[in-house]
Design a protein around this motif. Structure first.
Motif, PDB file in Angstrom:
ATOM      1  N   LYS A  66       5.138   3.240 -15.314  1.00  0.00           N
ATOM      2  CA  LYS A  66       5.432   1.892 -14.820  1.00  0.00           C
ATOM      3  C   LYS A  66       6.557   1.977 -13.789  1.00  0.00           C
ATOM      4  N   ILE A  67       6.482   1.086 -12.816  1.00  0.00           N
ATOM      5  CA  ILE A  67       7.545   0.941 -11.820  1.00  0.00           C
ATOM      6  C   ILE A  67       7.784  -0.555 -11.659  1.00  0.00           C
ATOM      7  N   THR A  68       9.030  -0.935 -11.474  1.00  0.00           N
ATOM      8  CA  THR A  68       9.358  -2.345 -11.308  1.00  0.00           C
ATOM      9  C   THR A  68       9.083  -2.788  -9.869  1.00  0.00           C
ATOM     10  N   TYR A  69       8.368  -3.894  -9.739  1.00  0.00           N
ATOM     11  CA  TYR A  69       8.123  -4.507  -8.430  1.00  0.00           C
ATOM     12  C   TYR A  69       8.136  -6.017  -8.632  1.00  0.00           C
ATOM     13  N   HIS A  70       9.146  -6.686  -8.091  1.00  0.00           N
ATOM     14  CA  HIS A  70       9.300  -8.123  -8.294  1.00  0.00           C
ATOM     15  C   HIS A  70       9.946  -8.764  -7.070  1.00  0.00           C
ATOM     16  N   GLU A  71      10.333 -10.017  -7.223  1.00  0.00           N
ATOM     17  CA  GLU A  71      10.877 -10.805  -6.117  1.00  0.00           C
ATOM     18  C   GLU A  71      12.070 -10.143  -5.427  1.00  0.00           C
ATOM     19  N   HIS A  72      12.868  -9.415  -6.188  1.00  0.00           N
ATOM     20  CA  HIS A  72      14.072  -8.812  -5.622  1.00  0.00           C
ATOM     21  C   HIS A  72      13.885  -7.346  -5.230  1.00  0.00           C
ATOM     22  N   SER A  73      12.669  -6.856  -5.319  1.00  0.00           N
ATOM     23  CA  SER A  73      12.406  -5.473  -4.915  1.00  0.00           C
ATOM     24  C   SER A  73      12.609  -5.335  -3.412  1.00  0.00           C
ATOM     25  N   THR A  74      13.057  -4.198  -3.029  1.00  0.00           N
ATOM     26  CA  THR A  74      13.325  -3.952  -1.617  1.00  0.00           C
ATOM     27  C   THR A  74      12.076  -3.441  -0.910  1.00  0.00           C
ATOM     28  N   ALA A  75      12.164  -3.416   0.393  1.00  0.00           N
ATOM     29  CA  ALA A  75      11.085  -2.836   1.195  1.00  0.00           C
ATOM     30  C   ALA A  75      10.912  -1.365   0.812  1.00  0.00           C
ATOM     31  N   ARG A  76      11.983  -0.745   0.371  1.00  0.00           N
ATOM     32  CA  ARG A  76      11.913   0.658  -0.046  1.00  0.00           C
ATOM     33  C   ARG A  76      10.986   0.840  -1.257  1.00  0.00           C
ATOM     34  N   THR A  77      11.092  -0.067  -2.220  1.00  0.00           N
ATOM     35  CA  THR A  77      10.206   0.000  -3.390  1.00  0.00           C
ATOM     36  C   THR A  77       8.761  -0.192  -2.960  1.00  0.00           C
ATOM     37  N   ARG A  78       8.538  -1.150  -2.070  1.00  0.00           N
ATOM     38  CA  ARG A  78       7.184  -1.393  -1.557  1.00  0.00           C
ATOM     39  C   ARG A  78       6.666  -0.155  -0.842  1.00  0.00           C
ATOM     40  N   MET A  79       7.521   0.495  -0.058  1.00  0.00           N
ATOM     41  CA  MET A  79       7.103   1.706   0.652  1.00  0.00           C
ATOM     42  C   MET A  79       6.787   2.846  -0.322  1.00  0.00           C
ATOM     43  N   THR A  80       7.505   2.906  -1.440  1.00  0.00           N
ATOM     44  CA  THR A  80       7.198   3.910  -2.465  1.00  0.00           C
ATOM     45  C   THR A  80       5.764   3.724  -2.949  1.00  0.00           C
ATOM     46  N   LEU A  81       5.379   2.474  -3.198  1.00  0.00           N
ATOM     47  CA  LEU A  81       4.010   2.190  -3.651  1.00  0.00           C
ATOM     48  C   LEU A  81       2.994   2.487  -2.552  1.00  0.00           C
ATOM     49  N   ILE A  82       3.317   2.113  -1.317  1.00  0.00           N
ATOM     50  CA  ILE A  82       2.433   2.389  -0.177  1.00  0.00           C
ATOM     51  C   ILE A  82       2.240   3.900  -0.029  1.00  0.00           C
ATOM     52  N   ASN A  83       3.321   4.660  -0.140  1.00  0.00           N
ATOM     53  CA  ASN A  83       3.234   6.122  -0.025  1.00  0.00           C
ATOM     54  C   ASN A  83       2.400   6.730  -1.144  1.00  0.00           C
ATOM     55  N   MET A  84       2.496   6.159  -2.353  1.00  0.00           N
ATOM     56  CA  MET A  84       1.665   6.647  -3.460  1.00  0.00           C
ATOM     57  C   MET A  84       0.180   6.477  -3.125  1.00  0.00           C
ATOM     58  N   ILE A  85      -0.153   5.269  -2.661  1.00  0.00           N
ATOM     59  CA  ILE A  85      -1.562   5.003  -2.318  1.00  0.00           C
ATOM     60  C   ILE A  85      -1.995   5.899  -1.164  1.00  0.00           C
ATOM     61  N   SER A  86      -1.137   6.046  -0.169  1.00  0.00           N
ATOM     62  CA  SER A  86      -1.437   6.887   0.980  1.00  0.00           C
ATOM     63  C   SER A  86      -1.713   8.336   0.570  1.00  0.00           C
ATOM     64  N   SER A  87      -1.053   8.776  -0.501  1.00  0.00           N
ATOM     65  CA  SER A  87      -1.245  10.152  -0.967  1.00  0.00           C
ATOM     66  C   SER A  87      -2.394  10.278  -1.966  1.00  0.00           C
ATOM     67  N   GLY A  88      -3.193   9.204  -2.106  1.00  0.00           N
ATOM     68  CA  GLY A  88      -4.379   9.284  -2.950  1.00  0.00           C
ATOM     69  C   GLY A  88      -4.226   8.714  -4.348  1.00  0.00           C
ATOM     70  N   LYS A  89      -3.121   8.081  -4.629  1.00  0.00           N
ATOM     71  CA  LYS A  89      -2.881   7.505  -5.960  1.00  0.00           C
ATOM     72  C   LYS A  89      -3.456   6.095  -6.057  1.00  0.00           C
ATOM     73  N   SER A  90      -3.618   5.657  -7.299  1.00  0.00           N
ATOM     74  CA  SER A  90      -4.072   4.293  -7.573  1.00  0.00           C
ATOM     75  C   SER A  90      -2.920   3.528  -8.224  1.00  0.00           C
ATOM     76  N   VAL A  91      -2.720   2.291  -7.768  1.00  0.00           N
ATOM     77  CA  VAL A  91      -1.619   1.453  -8.247  1.00  0.00           C
ATOM     78  C   VAL A  91      -2.188   0.128  -8.732  1.00  0.00           C
ATOM     79  N   ALA A  92      -1.824  -0.260  -9.957  1.00  0.00           N
ATOM     80  CA  ALA A  92      -2.166  -1.588 -10.465  1.00  0.00           C
ATOM     81  C   ALA A  92      -0.939  -2.465 -10.320  1.00  0.00           C
ATOM     82  N   LEU A  93      -1.114  -3.661  -9.795  1.00  0.00           N
ATOM     83  CA  LEU A  93      -0.030  -4.633  -9.693  1.00  0.00           C
ATOM     84  C   LEU A  93      -0.285  -5.726 -10.714  1.00  0.00           C
ATOM     85  N   VAL A  94       0.702  -5.970 -11.585  1.00  0.00           N
ATOM     86  CA  VAL A  94       0.602  -7.038 -12.582  1.00  0.00           C
ATOM     87  C   VAL A  94       1.833  -7.924 -12.486  1.00  0.00           C
TER      88      VAL A  94
END
Length: 184
Positions: A66-94
């Motif tokens: 699990k990784i925290t992603y919410h209203e106060h998350s930074t662009a850096r956290t979003r980029m971490t998720l984008i980079n995961m997907i870019s590297s072939g990973k799957s991400v569920a957002l809840v």
């Protein structure tokens, strides 16, 4: 003699991308079978609050990262998720309850995934606005979802004044501590 149909479910094919997974808004048993399968098989689950999501995951014995992603998350956290997907990973957002992205900052992640041409899919389920609408007894053939009103009284009063002449059912989200004041 006919054979019985095979009712066992095959493991879903999970491809790299973003999975928008709706979660229950009250009863943990309302999580769909497909949502459980997706949450069991993605590489990481991006949660509004990991403590709340853990209650759901524990019920279904899901141990994924699990990784925290919410209203106060930074662009850096979003980029971490984008980079995961870019590297072939799957991400569920809840979200904590209901459908992610509705009155939720998940739209920023979705927007970036669209820009990157990543796979995005939704696993539908509970939605507080629609649930409230169908339980209200108000006309549901035409409605306007407003989301959260401004927390500042003057702005909130201005928003309500502007919306008072809209000739349709209006749906608002409001915090418990401001609910009585807003209803007045």
């Amino acid at each position: 003699m006919r054979s019985k149909p095979d009712v066992t479910r095959q493991k879903p094919t999970i491809i790299s991308g973003l999975y928008l997974v709706a979660t229950p808004i009250g009863n943990l048993n309302d999580l769909s079978i497909r949502a459980i399968e997706i949450l069991q098989n993605v590489d990481v689950i991006a949660c509004e609050d990991t403590r709340i999501t853990s209650k759901i995951l524990n019920k279904y014995l899901i141990k994924n990262k699990k990784i925290t992603y919410h209203e106060h998350s930074t662009a850096r956290t979003r980029m971490t998720l984008i980079n995961m997907i870019s590297s072939g990973k799957s991400v569920a957002l809840v979200s904590d309850a209901g459908t992610p992205v509705i009155s939720d900052p998940g739209y920023k992640l979705v927007r970036e995934c669209i820009e990157e041409n990543f796979n995005i899919t939704t696993i539908p389920g509970a939605n507080a606005a629609i649930t409230g609408l169908i339980l209200s007894g108000l006309p549901a053939n035409r409605f306007l979802f407003v989301g959260f009103l401004n927390s500042k009284k003057n702005q909130r009063d201005k928003e309500l004044a502007e919306l008072s002449s809209v000739p349709t059912t209006l749906i608002f989200y409001e915090s418990a501590r401001r609910l009585v004041t807003t209803l007045r």
